[in-house]
Design a protein around this motif. Sequence first.
Motif, short mmCIF file in Angstrom:
data_model
loop_
_atom_site.label_atom_id
_atom_site.label_comp_id
_atom_site.label_asym_id
_atom_site.label_seq_id
_atom_site.Cartn_x
_atom_site.Cartn_y
_atom_site.Cartn_z
N ASN A 166 0.83 -1.20 0.00
CA ASN A 166 0.00 0.00 0.00
C ASN A 166 0.87 1.25 0.00
N LYS A 167 1.95 1.23 0.74
CA LYS A 167 2.87 2.37 0.82
C LYS A 167 3.51 2.62 -0.54
N GLU A 179 1.01 4.26 -2.79
CA GLU A 179 0.80 5.65 -2.39
C GLU A 179 1.94 6.54 -2.89
N SER A 225 5.96 10.92 2.16
CA SER A 225 5.47 11.96 1.25
C SER A 225 6.35 13.21 1.33
#
Length: 61
Positions: free
Chosen positions: A10-11, A14, A53
């Motif tokens: 998932n990371k 993203e 991020s």
Amino acid sequence: MSTRAAQPANKRDEIQRLAEQRGLHIETLPSGRIRVFGVGVDIRVVDLAYLSSYDLLPATR
């Protein structure tokens, strides 16, 4: 797939999505490392899951 195994996947997804939104490029180097680069960003990592991020923000200096 267990929850623990799904977290890095998932990371990665993203980080790929954020990189595309910010106009950054992702390429795999011959050494197996991953390079994320663009305006104000040039990072080499073993796995995209290690990035946050904030790493994808342009450098200020």
